[in-house]
Design an enzyme around this catalytic site. Structure first.
Site, PDB file in Angstrom:
ATOM      1  N   GLU A 229       0.871  -1.174   0.000  1.00 38.28           N
ATOM      2  CA  GLU A 229       0.000   0.000   0.000  1.00 38.28           C
ATOM      3  C   GLU A 229       0.905   1.219   0.000  1.00 38.28           C
ATOM      4  O   GLU A 229       1.528   1.534   1.024  1.00 38.28           O
ATOM      5  CB  GLU A 229      -0.878  -0.001   1.233  1.00 38.28           C
ATOM      6  N   CYS A 263      -2.105   9.125   2.535  1.00 38.41           N
ATOM      7  CA  CYS A 263      -1.840   8.521   1.224  1.00 38.41           C
ATOM      8  C   CYS A 263      -2.866   9.017   0.224  1.00 38.41           C
ATOM      9  O   CYS A 263      -2.578   9.160  -0.949  1.00 38.41           O
ATOM     10  CB  CYS A 263      -1.859   7.008   1.314  1.00 38.41           C
TER      11      CYS A 263
HETATM   12  P1  NAD Z   1       8.578   4.652   4.321  1.00 36.01           P
HETATM   13  O1  NAD Z   1       8.559   3.910   3.026  1.00 36.01           O
HETATM   14  O2  NAD Z   1       9.662   5.607   4.561  1.00 36.01           O
HETATM   15  O3  NAD Z   1       8.600   3.631   5.561  1.00 36.01           O
HETATM   16  C1  NAD Z   1       7.576   2.680   5.764  1.00 36.01           C
HETATM   17  C2  NAD Z   1       8.096   1.577   6.650  1.00 36.01           C
HETATM   18  O4  NAD Z   1       9.096   0.826   5.957  1.00 36.01           O
HETATM   19  C3  NAD Z   1       8.743   2.046   7.949  1.00 36.01           C
HETATM   20  O5  NAD Z   1       8.339   1.174   8.990  1.00 36.01           O
HETATM   21  C4  NAD Z   1      10.237   1.914   7.661  1.00 36.01           C
HETATM   22  O6  NAD Z   1      11.028   1.730   8.808  1.00 36.01           O
HETATM   23  C5  NAD Z   1      10.262   0.672   6.790  1.00 36.01           C
HETATM   24  N1  NAD Z   1      11.411   0.531   5.887  1.00 36.01           N
HETATM   25  C6  NAD Z   1      12.181   1.507   5.333  1.00 36.01           C
HETATM   26  N2  NAD Z   1      13.086   0.964   4.487  1.00 36.01           N
HETATM   27  C7  NAD Z   1      12.894  -0.378   4.541  1.00 36.01           C
HETATM   28  C8  NAD Z   1      13.502  -1.485   3.852  1.00 36.01           C
HETATM   29  N3  NAD Z   1      14.485  -1.315   2.964  1.00 36.01           N
HETATM   30  N4  NAD Z   1      13.044  -2.729   4.112  1.00 36.01           N
HETATM   31  C9  NAD Z   1      12.044  -2.933   4.978  1.00 36.01           C
HETATM   32  N5  NAD Z   1      11.419  -1.934   5.641  1.00 36.01           N
HETATM   33  C10 NAD Z   1      11.838  -0.670   5.409  1.00 36.01           C
HETATM   34  O7  NAD Z   1       7.136   5.367   4.417  1.00 36.01           O
HETATM   35  P2  NAD Z   1       6.584   6.325   5.552  1.00 36.01           P
HETATM   36  O8  NAD Z   1       7.285   7.626   5.486  1.00 36.01           O
HETATM   37  O9  NAD Z   1       6.508   5.606   6.842  1.00 36.01           O
HETATM   38  O10 NAD Z   1       5.075   6.539   5.060  1.00 36.01           O
HETATM   39  C11 NAD Z   1       4.693   7.507   4.129  1.00 36.01           C
HETATM   40  C12 NAD Z   1       4.358   6.854   2.821  1.00 36.01           C
HETATM   41  O11 NAD Z   1       3.368   5.842   3.029  1.00 36.01           O
HETATM   42  C13 NAD Z   1       3.721   7.815   1.838  1.00 36.01           C
HETATM   43  O12 NAD Z   1       4.237   7.577   0.547  1.00 36.01           O
HETATM   44  C14 NAD Z   1       2.244   7.454   1.899  1.00 36.01           C
HETATM   45  O13 NAD Z   1       1.508   7.806   0.752  1.00 36.01           O
HETATM   46  C15 NAD Z   1       2.298   5.980   2.093  1.00 36.01           C
HETATM   47  N6  NAD Z   1       1.065   5.461   2.680  1.00 36.01           N
HETATM   48  C16 NAD Z   1       0.233   4.689   1.908  1.00 36.01           C
HETATM   49  C17 NAD Z   1      -0.955   4.226   2.414  1.00 36.01           C
HETATM   50  C18 NAD Z   1      -1.897   3.401   1.579  1.00 36.01           C
HETATM   51  O14 NAD Z   1      -2.828   2.862   2.144  1.00 36.01           O
HETATM   52  N7  NAD Z   1      -1.709   3.296   0.283  1.00 36.01           N
HETATM   53  C19 NAD Z   1      -1.322   4.543   3.726  1.00 36.01           C
HETATM   54  C20 NAD Z   1      -0.455   5.316   4.491  1.00 36.01           C
HETATM   55  C21 NAD Z   1       0.748   5.771   3.962  1.00 36.01           C
END
Ligand code: NAD
Length: 457
Positions: A229, A263
């Site tokens: 997501e 999002c």
């Molecule tokens: P992010 O991608 O920076 O991090 C998300 C998670 O992934 C965190 O827990 C982080 O520690 C982990 N992570 C980072 N690198 C990783 C790796 N290489 N391997 C495994 N895990 C890793 O995102 P964020 O800043 O937490 O969230 C914001 C983003 O999420 C925005 O782009 C937003 O649109 C999206 N989002 C989407 C939805 C949806 O339902 N489509 C909902 C909420 C947020």
């Protein structure tokens, strides 16, 4: 140690012990051996445990809302709304899981004799790697149905929502979820990488496209379920027959609620030329009325951005747009004399698709408004994106909106509304917005694998 920082004043709230490769593997092994017993319990006992968890969230709502506000900077009224909304989602899962998980006899011939039955089994141990912007929503969309369907969960909250992750874990355990069936994994992305080195049976990720891509690549050869997501660049189009004032107020909320860090935040707006000036006037007036301030203050609508680094992303988008001819109607700067990560709510007009603000996810309090000549131009611009999460059309005519929305390449479409998620409908993205669905009955099925039973005798 992980430093939890309050984005409203940059003060450290707490330091939390992070996991290591060794502790994560240990949690995986324990989850693996605990999962079968959890899945073998009657569904009613799992439903009962989740009912207790729901009751704890409701009882502790005020305390949990303040914890959430302290670590992500979400205005307190919006933190309460998120937890209240989560209760409704849990109710949906409690009601619908029995029907989804039930075996289905699809053929029976007593003369043959032969019966064919579709059975459903949990995936096993799933990794739930989560985002910070709606930690209750995006977390519970995964761990509630995953647990109800008999999976064990390794839950890694975002490093920006760790205290909320701890609070959720404590309450799940207090409700009766065995500690090894639901394990908290604390840390940043590097711990997410370690988590995925373990042979989990599924990965359910919420976060950015950039991270989602890395995760999909990291587990690609394992042939396990990967659900992503991801982000969005969600468009809205205001037709010339729309109620312009209502559209402006609704879209301003859709663009700036949670400081634009949703999002499905509205991230770009197209307005029919005939109502463009009128729309911009109402929109800018609405935005000027938003109260920016301390997220603990009940009146605050715009709090700090959760991550300091996002301040320069937003600022760079404004600078890029203005260099290419955009007009700044309000905002445009970091809030001066603030220790926190505050950016002024910002509205740009005269924007085009040559500008980052109309193409890259902003995830902050900035919006571009573009004039269009007709519905065809609007539709072309709506679909001119790598993302595909939501699209909205404002019009007096359901038929006109339907014609446009049927051609919009996004997982959710809205007529006269925006920035809305329902537990009854699938939540899914297309393109860079991800793959797979949470919510609805599809979001329960996704934690199950089918087994085809051919029964003779
Ligand atoms: P992010 O991608 O920076 O991090 C998300 C998670 O992934 C965190 O827990 C982080 O520690 C982990 N992570 C980072 N690198 C990783 C790796 N290489 N391997 C495994 N895990 C890793 O995102 P964020 O800043 O937490 O969230 C914001 C983003 O999420 C925005 O782009 C937003 O649109 C999206 N989002 C989407 C939805 C949806 O339902 N489509 C909902 C909420 C947020």
């Amino acid at each position: 140690m992980l430093k939890v920082v309050n984005p409203a004043n940059n003060e450290t709230i707490k330091e939390v012990q992070t996991d290591t490769a060794t502790t994560v593997s240990d949690k995986f092994r324990k989850a693996k051996s605990a999962q079968a017993k959890w899945a073998a319990q009657p569904l009613n006992s799992r439903l009962e445990v989740i009912r207790k968890f729901r009751a704890l969230l409701e009882k502790d709502l005020e305390e949990l809302a303040h914890t959430l506000t302290s670590e992500v900077g979400k205005p307190i009224s919006q933190s309460r709304n998120e937890i209240k909304g989560t209760l409704g989602r849990i109710d949906f899962f409690l009601e619908k899981t029995p029907g989804v998980i039930r075996d289905e006899s699809v053929f029976k011939d007593s003369a043959a004799p032969l019966e064919e039955v579709i059975g459903h089994e949990p995936l096993g141990v799933v990794a739930n790697i989560s985002a910070w912007n709606y930690p209750y929503f995006v977390g519970s969309n995964v761990f509630i149905p995953a647990l109800l369907t008999g999976n064990a969960v390794l839950y890694k909250p975002s490093e920006f929502a760790t205290l909320t992750g701890i609070a959720i874990t404590e309450r799940l355990h207090a409700s009766g979820v065995p500690a090894d069936v639901f394990s908290l994994v604390v840390g940043d992305g590097s711990i997410g990488v370690e988590l995925l080195k373990n042979p989990v049976n599924g990965v359910f990720f919420t976060g950015s496209y950039a991270t989602g891509k890395k995760i999909a690549e990291a587990v690609a050869s394992r042939m396990i379920k990967v659900q992503l997501e991801l982000g969005g660049k969600d468009p809205a189009y205001v037709c010339d027959d729309a109620n312009v004032k209502n559209a402006a107020e609704g879209l301003a909320d859709g663009a700036f609620y949670n400081n634009g860090q949703s999002c499905c935040s509205v991230e770009r707006i197209y307005v029919h030329a005939k109502v463009y000036d009128q729309f911009v006037e109402h929109f800018v007036n609405t935005v000027k009325g938003f109260v920016t301030g301390d997220p603990n203050d009940e009146k605050t609508y715009i709090g700090p951005l959760t991550r300091a680094a996002q301040l320069s992303v937003v600022k760079n988008q404004v600078t890029d747009a203005m260099a290419k001819g955009a007009k700044l109607m309000v905002g445009g700067q970091k809030v001066a004399n603030s220790k926190g990560h505050y950016f002024q709510p910002t509205v740009l007009t005269n924007v085009t698709h040559s500008m980052d603000v109309m193409r890259e996810e902003s995830f902050g309090p900035v919006i571009g408004i573009q004039k269009v000549a007709n519905d065809n131009e609007a539709l072309m611009l709506i679909n001119d994106t790598a993302y595909g999460l939501t699209s909205a059309v404002y019009s007096a005519s359901r038929e006109r909106a339907h014609t446009i929305l049927a051609q919009a390449n996004s997982g959710s479409v809205y007529w006269n509304c925006c920035d809305r998620v329902s537990p009854r409908l699938p939540w899914s993205g297309r393109g860079h917005s991800g793959m797979g669905s949470t919510l609805s009955t599809l979001g329960i099925q996704t934690f199950l694998q089918p087994k085809a039973w051919h029964l003779r005798g």
